[in-house]
Design a protein around this motif. Structure first.
Motif, PDB file in Angstrom:
ATOM      1  N   ALA A   1       4.300  32.269   9.368  1.00 31.45           N
ATOM      2  CA  ALA A   1       3.404  32.914   8.408  1.00 31.45           C
ATOM      3  C   ALA A   1       1.949  32.537   8.676  1.00 31.45           C
ATOM      4  O   ALA A   1       1.642  31.388   9.013  1.00 31.45           O
ATOM      5  CB  ALA A   1       3.795  32.513   6.989  1.00 31.45           C
ATOM      6  N   ASN A   2       1.102  33.535   8.557  1.00 37.53           N
ATOM      7  CA  ASN A   2      -0.349  33.353   8.641  1.00 37.53           C
ATOM      8  C   ASN A   2      -0.821  33.045   7.219  1.00 37.53           C
ATOM      9  O   ASN A   2      -0.512  33.797   6.299  1.00 37.53           O
ATOM     10  CB  ASN A   2      -0.956  34.689   9.111  1.00 37.53           C
ATOM     11  N   PRO A   3      -1.566  31.977   6.999  1.00 35.86           N
ATOM     12  CA  PRO A   3      -1.981  31.668   5.620  1.00 35.86           C
ATOM     13  C   PRO A   3      -2.962  32.704   5.060  1.00 35.86           C
ATOM     14  O   PRO A   3      -3.488  33.538   5.788  1.00 35.86           O
ATOM     15  CB  PRO A   3      -2.661  30.294   5.755  1.00 35.86           C
ATOM     16  N   ASN A   4      -3.198  32.591   3.784  1.00 35.60           N
ATOM     17  CA  ASN A   4      -4.173  33.456   3.129  1.00 35.60           C
ATOM     18  C   ASN A   4      -5.572  33.173   3.694  1.00 35.60           C
ATOM     19  O   ASN A   4      -5.896  32.042   4.045  1.00 35.60           O
ATOM     20  CB  ASN A   4      -4.142  33.176   1.623  1.00 35.60           C
ATOM     21  N   CYS A   5      -6.401  34.223   3.738  1.00 34.67           N
ATOM     22  CA  CYS A   5      -7.736  34.111   4.334  1.00 34.67           C
ATOM     23  C   CYS A   5      -8.564  32.983   3.724  1.00 34.67           C
ATOM     24  O   CYS A   5      -9.193  32.204   4.444  1.00 34.67           O
ATOM     25  CB  CYS A   5      -8.478  35.426   4.195  1.00 34.67           C
ATOM     26  N   SER A   6      -8.577  32.870   2.397  1.00 42.20           N
ATOM     27  CA  SER A   6      -9.438  31.837   1.801  1.00 42.20           C
ATOM     28  C   SER A   6      -8.903  30.438   2.086  1.00 42.20           C
ATOM     29  O   SER A   6      -9.683  29.484   2.199  1.00 42.20           O
ATOM     30  CB  SER A   6      -9.640  32.049   0.296  1.00 42.20           C
ATOM     31  N   THR A   7      -7.591  30.315   2.231  1.00 42.54           N
ATOM     32  CA  THR A   7      -7.015  29.012   2.599  1.00 42.54           C
ATOM     33  C   THR A   7      -7.429  28.643   4.024  1.00 42.54           C
ATOM     34  O   THR A   7      -7.860  27.514   4.278  1.00 42.54           O
ATOM     35  CB  THR A   7      -5.472  29.050   2.531  1.00 42.54           C
ATOM     36  N   ILE A   8      -7.289  29.588   4.950  1.00 44.06           N
ATOM     37  CA  ILE A   8      -7.639  29.309   6.350  1.00 44.06           C
ATOM     38  C   ILE A   8      -9.087  28.851   6.444  1.00 44.06           C
ATOM     39  O   ILE A   8      -9.399  27.816   7.042  1.00 44.06           O
ATOM     40  CB  ILE A   8      -7.436  30.566   7.239  1.00 44.06           C
ATOM     41  N   ILE A   9      -9.976  29.623   5.831  1.00 48.98           N
ATOM     42  CA  ILE A   9     -11.419  29.338   5.944  1.00 48.98           C
ATOM     43  C   ILE A   9     -11.744  27.981   5.322  1.00 48.98           C
ATOM     44  O   ILE A   9     -12.487  27.180   5.895  1.00 48.98           O
ATOM     45  CB  ILE A   9     -12.227  30.503   5.334  1.00 48.98           C
ATOM     46  N   CYS A  10     -11.169  27.705   4.171  1.00 49.22           N
ATOM     47  CA  CYS A  10     -11.404  26.416   3.516  1.00 49.22           C
ATOM     48  C   CYS A  10     -10.887  25.260   4.362  1.00 49.22           C
ATOM     49  O   CYS A  10     -11.590  24.266   4.581  1.00 49.22           O
ATOM     50  CB  CYS A  10     -10.729  26.415   2.145  1.00 49.22           C
ATOM     51  N   LEU A  11      -9.662  25.394   4.861  1.00 47.02           N
ATOM     52  CA  LEU A  11      -9.041  24.260   5.567  1.00 47.02           C
ATOM     53  C   LEU A  11      -9.634  24.036   6.959  1.00 47.02           C
ATOM     54  O   LEU A  11      -9.562  22.919   7.482  1.00 47.02           O
ATOM     55  CB  LEU A  11      -7.524  24.443   5.641  1.00 47.02           C
ATOM     56  N   MET A  12     -10.196  25.073   7.551  1.00 46.29           N
ATOM     57  CA  MET A  12     -10.892  24.870   8.832  1.00 46.29           C
ATOM     58  C   MET A  12     -11.995  23.817   8.671  1.00 46.29           C
ATOM     59  O   MET A  12     -12.228  23.004   9.556  1.00 46.29           O
ATOM     60  CB  MET A  12     -11.504  26.187   9.321  1.00 46.29           C
ATOM     61  N   ALA A  13     -12.653  23.824   7.521  1.00 42.80           N
ATOM     62  CA  ALA A  13     -13.725  22.853   7.270  1.00 42.80           C
ATOM     63  C   ALA A  13     -13.204  21.571   6.643  1.00 42.80           C
ATOM     64  O   ALA A  13     -13.646  20.472   6.978  1.00 42.80           O
ATOM     65  CB  ALA A  13     -14.777  23.481   6.360  1.00 42.80           C
ATOM     66  N   ALA A  14     -12.254  21.692   5.733  1.00 43.53           N
ATOM     67  CA  ALA A  14     -11.816  20.518   4.976  1.00 43.53           C
ATOM     68  C   ALA A  14     -10.892  19.609   5.784  1.00 43.53           C
ATOM     69  O   ALA A  14     -10.889  18.390   5.581  1.00 43.53           O
ATOM     70  CB  ALA A  14     -11.116  20.959   3.685  1.00 43.53           C
ATOM     71  N   THR A  15     -10.107  20.183   6.711  1.00 47.07           N
ATOM     72  CA  THR A  15      -9.103  19.369   7.414  1.00 47.07           C
ATOM     73  C   THR A  15      -9.708  18.258   8.277  1.00 47.07           C
ATOM     74  O   THR A  15      -9.232  17.111   8.209  1.00 47.07           O
ATOM     75  CB  THR A  15      -8.170  20.266   8.247  1.00 47.07           C
ATOM     76  N   PRO A  16     -10.737  18.545   9.075  1.00 46.55           N
ATOM     77  CA  PRO A  16     -11.307  17.443   9.871  1.00 46.55           C
ATOM     78  C   PRO A  16     -11.793  16.290   8.990  1.00 46.55           C
ATOM     79  O   PRO A  16     -11.652  15.120   9.366  1.00 46.55           O
ATOM     80  CB  PRO A  16     -12.472  18.116  10.605  1.00 46.55           C
ATOM     81  N   LEU A  17     -12.298  16.602   7.808  1.00 41.94           N
ATOM     82  CA  LEU A  17     -12.752  15.562   6.881  1.00 41.94           C
ATOM     83  C   LEU A  17     -11.549  14.865   6.238  1.00 41.94           C
ATOM     84  O   LEU A  17     -11.541  13.643   6.066  1.00 41.94           O
ATOM     85  CB  LEU A  17     -13.657  16.167   5.804  1.00 41.94           C
ATOM     86  N   HIS A  18     -10.534  15.660   5.921  1.00 42.08           N
ATOM     87  CA  HIS A  18      -9.286  15.137   5.341  1.00 42.08           C
ATOM     88  C   HIS A  18      -8.637  14.134   6.286  1.00 42.08           C
ATOM     89  O   HIS A  18      -8.161  13.080   5.865  1.00 42.08           O
ATOM     90  CB  HIS A  18      -8.349  16.316   5.080  1.00 42.08           C
ATOM     91  N   ARG A  19      -8.630  14.445   7.580  1.00 40.09           N
ATOM     92  CA  ARG A  19      -8.026  13.535   8.568  1.00 40.09           C
ATOM     93  C   ARG A  19      -8.751  12.197   8.593  1.00 40.09           C
ATOM     94  O   ARG A  19      -8.154  11.162   8.854  1.00 40.09           O
ATOM     95  CB  ARG A  19      -8.105  14.160   9.968  1.00 40.09           C
ATOM     96  N   HIS A  20     -10.028  12.247   8.309  1.00 38.95           N
ATOM     97  CA  HIS A  20     -10.837  11.032   8.403  1.00 38.95           C
ATOM     98  C   HIS A  20     -10.796  10.201   7.119  1.00 38.95           C
ATOM     99  O   HIS A  20     -10.719   8.974   7.172  1.00 38.95           O
ATOM    100  CB  HIS A  20     -12.280  11.419   8.736  1.00 38.95           C
ATOM    101  N   ALA A  21     -10.851  10.869   5.980  1.00 43.07           N
ATOM    102  CA  ALA A  21     -11.033  10.123   4.715  1.00 43.07           C
ATOM    103  C   ALA A  21     -10.026  10.488   3.637  1.00 43.07           C
ATOM    104  O   ALA A  21     -10.074   9.954   2.539  1.00 43.07           O
ATOM    105  CB  ALA A  21     -12.448  10.346   4.186  1.00 43.07           C
ATOM    106  N   LYS A  22      -9.096  11.352   3.939  1.00 44.47           N
ATOM    107  CA  LYS A  22      -8.042  11.814   3.024  1.00 44.47           C
ATOM    108  C   LYS A  22      -8.614  12.417   1.732  1.00 44.47           C
ATOM    109  O   LYS A  22      -9.153  11.708   0.877  1.00 44.47           O
ATOM    110  CB  LYS A  22      -7.047  10.702   2.692  1.00 44.47           C
ATOM    111  N   VAL A  23      -8.455  13.710   1.621  1.00 43.28           N
ATOM    112  CA  VAL A  23      -8.890  14.423   0.418  1.00 43.28           C
ATOM    113  C   VAL A  23      -7.913  14.122  -0.710  1.00 43.28           C
ATOM    114  O   VAL A  23      -6.706  14.288  -0.562  1.00 43.28           O
ATOM    115  CB  VAL A  23      -8.950  15.943   0.673  1.00 43.28           C
ATOM    116  N   LYS A  24      -8.462  13.660  -1.836  1.00 40.37           N
ATOM    117  CA  LYS A  24      -7.644  13.432  -3.028  1.00 40.37           C
ATOM    118  C   LYS A  24      -7.654  14.667  -3.922  1.00 40.37           C
ATOM    119  O   LYS A  24      -6.648  15.042  -4.506  1.00 40.37           O
ATOM    120  CB  LYS A  24      -8.240  12.272  -3.854  1.00 40.37           C
TER     121      LYS A  24
END
Lengths: 385, 385
Positions: free
Chosen positions: A175-198
């Motif tokens: 499955a291809n995720p929803n557009c707003s999820t993809i766009i958000c996670l493209m930016a949030a994931t690299p930060l999440h990997r570093h500092a874990k998003v709560k």
């Protein structure tokens, strides 16, 4: 349907208009291309056979455009759509194709099928394609939350689909995720990997394209009408869209969130494989053509300085940083339209949180490109590896 | 300057267009009017003498419109503007007035002066008006954060100005908060009073009007140009606004926030008289004419059920609740344009917070009306009590 009018061009942003003729386009600047290097094969005997379902829609057209400029290798190409569009001719890489009506036998000898024809078409035909041994990359929401169906953003969780192989004799669904999820996670994931998003608070500024080509046409038509002092035509949306904005048209659920918002909440948990990450979202349609913007407030488990965050994002695949405070130049939907990369800016320490445990960022991404067609094609590319 | 084209009308939203002729307008429906009942006096011997500074601007024009439909009592009316506009005739309540050039002697015998001509004009002339005994209600940001200058939203903190009286022989300054602060706090304050807001994350969808009448005209012009395939005229903003959005044009401060965002942070603290309330904001300009929208995420000290919140807001002065989940009908900028009340909807428990300690809401308010002119006139009305 005159798709050539869908992209509003102007002097500073000469984007190719979408038409039914797909030639190889000049690749975009390296600054905006993703880390996936194009595979130079194209029409090749040993390459997979492709099918595109919903080829006459906005995302379907973008599938062709993306496949072409990324030189996606293929042995054969089958263009599928509803009865209404069957018989139309589409030129792809200088070769004419006739659109065929989608039916139960469409997927014999298809290796990879890209679906973007709505949830009900996917629900009916994707399982048939899988039965026939195809790998389906489905852009609808039909199977996204199903156990056993990988939900993949290639830059974020490629491992989720590593067990799936083409021509293994066994079909599969991705499955291809929803557009707003993809766009958000493209930016949030690299930060999440570093500092874990709560916790993440998202407010989305969503383009017309998310509701399809007809919605983009309606926005253009309404705008002309309003400027001429006429009553705006409201067919796709039940209210004036020109010079206005409104809560996303997706149905509202019993908890008061609309389906679009809950996709962001639930898909983030699945993609990050973290059932506990806290997400809330407010999704609003704004009178913009084809790129979404998202204001994202992040709360981290570990401290993350804004300069570190900026460096992380500068090095993240598929991401460009546009964060010029002195020049007041930050991402805009227009600047990312027809671009592969998601743009991030307004990266700053959240003054409402202590220390470096919070950031505010602003993200823009092309809804049809990375929000749909490009991400699906990238998934298909991973199948070639 | 053709102000009559500023409000884009259409069938469903017949708003009066702004012109230089101000007659008494039919009062708006009680659902949209505030709790301040009009004082039926108008042109009266014993009423205060009024001056309006910046009368030819978007807010200046709205001052006249609001004063008229609210029957604001006045003994005399002085219309002031820059040299460029001096000599123009403006009809107010069937009486012609000549716009006078603002100068150091403009405020002899003025009881109440409404200023909206930008910060530098306020900085120079408001202290002179105060020296001459006038009460200045200033719409600029020049004095908002000054100690001793009340920053007032009448529904929120009327007590802050209770020591100020007209014709006491002593002039005074009262500051009108920033539009996005007013609109946000109209919705957040009733909830804050009940459950105490600990932290607030605001993402704003801001209209052209905040940048003045010329910005509204530029949005209209650019939209025509883009639809005609022409290069858009970028005078007020340095980039395409039509079918686009961008980070607010206010200067960006060293902390990465722009001035508009920090106004929300700082003004909220001052108005709520709470130095510790945590606020973050992201302010984005969207291609909408004259009403702002704000997505507001709230974290409370005490639990507050969404149904209780909805009831509180239904009973809040100056607020209407538009929260029809089944009909997907929520506040829009167009629906609140030329209306007094701030509209709130999308009231829901925040799924990213435990229990009832969080809410997401969506607020819309007319930027020129409650975000500027109406609030200032309401402040002036309190001086009459």
């Amino acid at each position: 349907m005159n798709l050539s009018s869908l992209t509003l061009n102007h002097h500073h942003h000469h984007y190719p208009t979408t038409t039914f003729v797909h030639k190889k386009l000049t690749p975009h600047s390296s600054k905006h291309s993703t880390s996936f290097s194009p595979i130079k094969m194209s029409l090749t005997e040993n390459a997979p056979s492709l099918a595109i379902v919903g080829v006459t829609g906005a995302v379907g057209q973008e599938f062709l455009s993306v496949l072409s400029y990324r030189n996606f290798p293929y042995r054969s190409l089958k263009l599928l759509a509803s009865k209404r569009s069957a018989g139309k001719q589409i030129t792809y890489e200088d070769k004419p194709y006739i659109v065929e009506e989608l039916n139960e036998d469409s997927f014999k000898d298809v290796d990879i099928a890209l679906f973007s024809a709505g949830g009900s078409v996917s629900k009916k035909f994707a399982p048939l394609a899988v039965e026939d041994g195809a790998i389906v990359v489905d852009n609808s929401s039909a199977f996204r939350m199903d156990d056993g169906v990988p939900l993949v953003v290639p830059e974020v969780n490629p491992e989720a689909m590593k067990h799936i192989k083409i021509r293994s004799g066994k079909g599969a669904l991705i499955a291809n995720p929803n557009c707003s999820t993809i766009i958000c996670l493209m930016a949030a994931t690299p930060l999440h990997r570093h500092a874990k998003v709560k916790r993440m608070v998202v407010s989305a500024y969503q383009a017309a394209s998310g509701a399809g080509a007809a919605a983009m046409e309606e926005l253009e038509l309404q705008t002309r009408e309003v400027l001429d002092g006429k009553e705006p035509t409201c067919k796709i949306f039940k209210q004036q869209y020109a010079f206005n904005l409104f809560s996303h048209n997706a149905p509202v659920l019993p908890n008061g969130y609309n389906e679009e918002e809950m996709k962001l909440v639930k898909e983030t948990r699945k993609i990050w494989n973290d059932a506990h990450v806290k997400v809330t979202a407010t999704c609003i349609r704004v009178p913009v053509m084809r790129a979404h913007a998202e204001s994202v407030n992040l709360q981290f488990e570990k401290p993350l300085h804004e300069d570190t965050a900026r460096d992380i994002l500068k090095n993240a695949p598929g991401v460009v940083v546009i964060d010029d405070r002195a020049g007041n130049h930050f991402p805009t939907p227009l600047e990312v339209s027809n671009k592969d990369a998601v743009a991030v800016g307004r990266i700053r320490r959240d003054v409402s949180q202590d220390g470096d445990y919070g950031l505010d960022i602003f993200v823009c991404g092309d809804q049809i490109r990375k929000g749909a067609a490009l991400n699906a094609v990238q998934i298909a590319e991973m199948l070639l590896k």
